[in-house]
Design a protein around this motif. Structure first.
Motif, mmCIF file in Angstrom:
data_model
loop_
_atom_site.group_PDB
_atom_site.id
_atom_site.type_symbol
_atom_site.label_atom_id
_atom_site.label_comp_id
_atom_site.label_asym_id
_atom_site.label_seq_id
_atom_site.Cartn_x
_atom_site.Cartn_y
_atom_site.Cartn_z
ATOM 1 N N ALA A 208 0.834 -1.209 0.000
ATOM 2 C CA ALA A 208 0.000 0.000 0.000
ATOM 3 C C ALA A 208 0.868 1.258 0.000
ATOM 4 C CB ALA A 208 -0.919 -0.008 1.228
ATOM 5 N N ILE A 209 1.903 1.261 0.839
ATOM 6 C CA ILE A 209 2.761 2.449 0.951
ATOM 7 C C ILE A 209 3.550 2.676 -0.336
ATOM 8 C CG2 ILE A 209 4.798 3.356 2.153
ATOM 9 C CD1 ILE A 209 3.639 1.804 4.678
ATOM 10 N N LEU A 210 4.113 1.617 -0.882
ATOM 11 C CA LEU A 210 4.922 1.767 -2.098
ATOM 12 C C LEU A 210 4.038 2.224 -3.272
ATOM 13 C CD1 LEU A 210 7.163 -1.396 -1.645
ATOM 14 C CD2 LEU A 210 7.884 0.996 -1.374
ATOM 15 N N ALA A 211 2.821 1.701 -3.330
ATOM 16 C CA ALA A 211 1.916 2.093 -4.416
ATOM 17 C C ALA A 211 1.559 3.576 -4.313
ATOM 18 C CB ALA A 211 0.651 1.232 -4.389
ATOM 19 N N CYS A 212 1.363 4.074 -3.086
ATOM 20 C CA CYS A 212 1.091 5.510 -2.912
ATOM 21 C C CYS A 212 2.262 6.345 -3.419
ATOM 22 C CB CYS A 212 0.859 5.842 -1.443
ATOM 23 S SG CYS A 212 -0.653 5.186 -0.766
ATOM 24 N N GLY A 213 3.477 5.886 -3.110
ATOM 25 C CA GLY A 213 4.656 6.615 -3.579
ATOM 26 C C GLY A 213 4.756 6.606 -5.095
ATOM 27 N N VAL A 237 10.006 -6.930 -6.784
ATOM 28 C CA VAL A 237 10.037 -7.265 -8.214
ATOM 29 C C VAL A 237 8.666 -7.016 -8.835
ATOM 30 C CG1 VAL A 237 10.365 -9.127 -9.879
ATOM 31 C CG2 VAL A 237 11.954 -8.885 -7.958
ATOM 32 N N GLU A 238 7.623 -7.412 -8.107
ATOM 33 C CA GLU A 238 6.245 -7.218 -8.602
ATOM 34 C C GLU A 238 5.972 -5.744 -8.918
ATOM 35 O OE1 GLU A 238 3.261 -8.624 -5.757
ATOM 36 O OE2 GLU A 238 2.047 -6.873 -6.261
ATOM 37 N N LEU A 239 6.522 -4.837 -8.087
ATOM 38 C CA LEU A 239 6.262 -3.410 -8.267
ATOM 39 C C LEU A 239 7.302 -2.726 -9.160
ATOM 40 C CD1 LEU A 239 5.184 -2.473 -4.621
ATOM 41 C CD2 LEU A 239 3.712 -2.816 -6.610
ATOM 42 N N GLY A 240 8.234 -3.515 -9.706
ATOM 43 C CA GLY A 240 9.248 -2.918 -10.579
ATOM 44 C C GLY A 240 10.268 -2.097 -9.825
#
Ligand SMILES: [Zn+2]
Length: 397
Positions: A208-213, A237-240
Motif C-alpha cells: 500500500a505504501i509503495l503504491a502511494c509513492g 520485483v512485482e512493483l518494478g
C-alpha cells in the motif's frame, strides 16, 4: 584536463566476458565535468591541465545506493552490548528516532555533511540518502529537505518502523505515511522505501505504501529479507523496484524472480531489479552474510552498498564493503568492484555514473595501488589517493 599515467583503468564498459573493461596504459580527457575521451596514453590529446596517475589504478567513483545519514546521536553502547552477545532486532531504531526528533536542523545538517565528506574521501561520488528517523510529518519532510542539499538521490522511508505513539494502531500509521507524510515528503524525494520485515511492515502495508509513492512519481526500493525470510523481494520485483536491499534470507523462488529481471552485467544498463547486498550490516550485527554466489550464479544483478546508519552498520566505507564481499561472500574482486560502482548505478537507474566512457560523468578515483585487486587485498588501508567529482578534484588526502 587530462588524466594520464594510468596503469590500470577500470571502465565497466567492456561487455560480455570482461565486465570491468580494464585498459592498460590509458589516458582520460575530461571536459565540462564529463569524460570526453579515453584511449591509450600515446594518443592522448593536449589539455590545459594534467594529472599524472603515476602508474596507479583509476576506477569509476563508488556509487553507494543505500545510506541513512540523517539522524542524531549514536548507538555505540548498543553495538558493544551486541558484541557481548545480545541479538539485533531492529528495536534500537526507536532510540535514534527520539534523538533525531530532538535535534535541530543545524545538528542534522552537520551530521550529514560530516558523513558525506567521510564517504567522499573514501571514493564515494554518488550516494543515496534516506529519511526514516523522524517518523512525523514535519521530521520526515525536514530530513529529506536536508538530505536533498547533499544528493539528488533522496528516499522517503517514513515506513522504517511504526513509531511508539502508533504502536497499537499500525493501520493508522500507514494512513499517515500514505497521506500527509507522503505529501510533505514527496517534493524532496526521488524514491520511496519500506522496511518490509517482521516487526516493521508486512506485505500488505508495504504494498500500500509503495503504491502511494509510485502514484506521485517516486521510484521504488525495498528493505527486504534482512532478518528472516519474507515477502519483500517478491513484492519489490512485482512493483518494478529499482532495488531490493539486504537479501540476506532468500528462497529459491526469490533468487529465480530476481534473476528473471535480467542482469546488467552483460547486457548493459537494462532497468532490472537489483539485489543490493549490505555486508556492513551483517558484520556489525554478527549475522550470516547473504549468499552472493547464489545470486550471481543465477544471473541476478548485484550491487554493494554501505547501509551507513548509527545502529546496524556505522560505516561509510565502500572499500570496506568490497573487502567483506570478497572475503566473506565469495565474490571475486572484479565482481565486488563492479557491484560497488556499476551495480550501485543500476540500483539507482543511472547510466551516467558507475562507469567511465565518453559522455559519462567524470567521477573517478585514483588509487594508491596499481590494481583494483588491492581494494580487497589490502583491507582497512586508505587506498583512495584522489577523488574527482564532476571532473573537479576533491580535497586531497
Ligand atoms: Zn537500510
Amino acid at each position: 584536463m587530462l588524466v594520464d599515467g594510468i596503469g590500470e583503468l577500470v571502465t565497466n564498459d567492456g561487455g560480455e566476458g570482461d565486465p570491468l573493461g580494464v585498459r592498460r596504459d590509458a589516458a582520460l580527457l575530461i571536459e565540462d565535468g564529463q569524460v570526453a575521451w579515453i584511449g591509450s596514453a600515446r594518443d592522448a590529446p593536449a589539455a590545459d591541465r594534467r594529472i599524472d596517475a603515476g602508474g596507479a589504478a583509476v576506477l569509476p567513483g563508488f556509487v553507494d545506493s543505500h545510506a541513512h545519514l540523517v539522524f542524531a546521536g549514536d548507538r555505540a553502547a548498543e553495538f558493544a552490548a551486541r558484541m557481548a552477545g545480545e541479538p539485533y532486532t531492529g528495536g534500537g531504531i526507536r532510540t535514534t528516532v527520539g534523538a533525531t526528533r530532538a535535534a535541530s536542523d543545524g545538528e542534522l545538517r552537520a551530521t550529514v555533511a560530516r558523513l558525506r565528506g567521510e564517504a567522499m574521501r573514501q571514493g564515494t561520488t554518488t550516494i543515496e540518502i534516506k529519511s526514516g528517523y523522524g517518523l512525523t510529518v514535519a521530521d520526515e519532510a525536514r530530513s529529506l529537505r536536508i538530505a536533498a542539499e547533499f544528493t539528488e538521490h533522496t528516499t522517503f522511508l517514513g515506513a522504517h518502523v511504526v513509531p511508539p505513539e502508533y504502536a497499537d494502531r499500525p493501520d493508522d500509521y500507514v494512513g499517515l505515511v500514505c497521506g500527509p507524510m507522503l505529501a510533505a515528503a514527496a517534493p524532496y524525494a526521488r524514491w520511496i522505501d519500506v522496511f518490509c520485515e517482521r516487526g516493521a511492515f508486512d506485505a500488505d502495508h508495504a504494498r500500500a505504501i509503495l503504491a502511494c509513492g509510485q502514484a506521485v512519481g517516486l521510484g521504488v526500493r525495498v528493505h527486504a529479507n534482512q532478518l528472516g525470510p519474507g515477502p519483500g523481494v517478491q513484492l519489490g520485483v512485482e512493483l518494478g523496484a529499482a532495488s531490493v536491499d539486504h537479501c540476506t534470507h532468500l528462497s529459491d523462488a526469490d533468487i529465480d524472480v530476481l534473476a528473471s529481471t535480467g542482469t546488467t552485467w552483460v547486457s548493459g544498463f537494462e532497468p532490472t531489479t537489483v539485489a543490493t547486498l549490505l555486508p556492513g550490516a551483517e558484520f556489525s550485527t554478527r549475522s550470516p552474510y547473504p549468499d552472493a554466489r547464489r545470486l550471481l550464479d543465477a544471473g541476478a544483478t548485484v550491487a554493494l552498498a554501505t547501509d551507513c546508519n548509527p545502529g546496524s552498520s556505522y560505516t561509510s566505507s565502500m572499500p570496506f564493503c568490497i573487502a567483506l564481499a570478497v572475503r566473506e561472500m565469495r565474490m571475486t574482486p572484479a565482481e565486488a568492484v563492479w557491484a560497488a560502482t556499476a551495480g550501485g548505478a543500476a540500483a539507482l537507474r543511472r547510466t551516467d555514473v558507475g562507469r567511465l566512457a565518453r559522455g559519462a560523468r567524470a567521477d573517478l578515483i585514483i588509487l594508491d595501488a596499481p590494481s583494483h585487486l588491492h581494494l580487497a587485498y589490502r583491507p582497512g588501508v586508505p587506498l583512495i589517493r584522489q577523488v574527482l567529482h564532476n571532473g573537479v578534484p576533491q580535497c586531497p588526502q
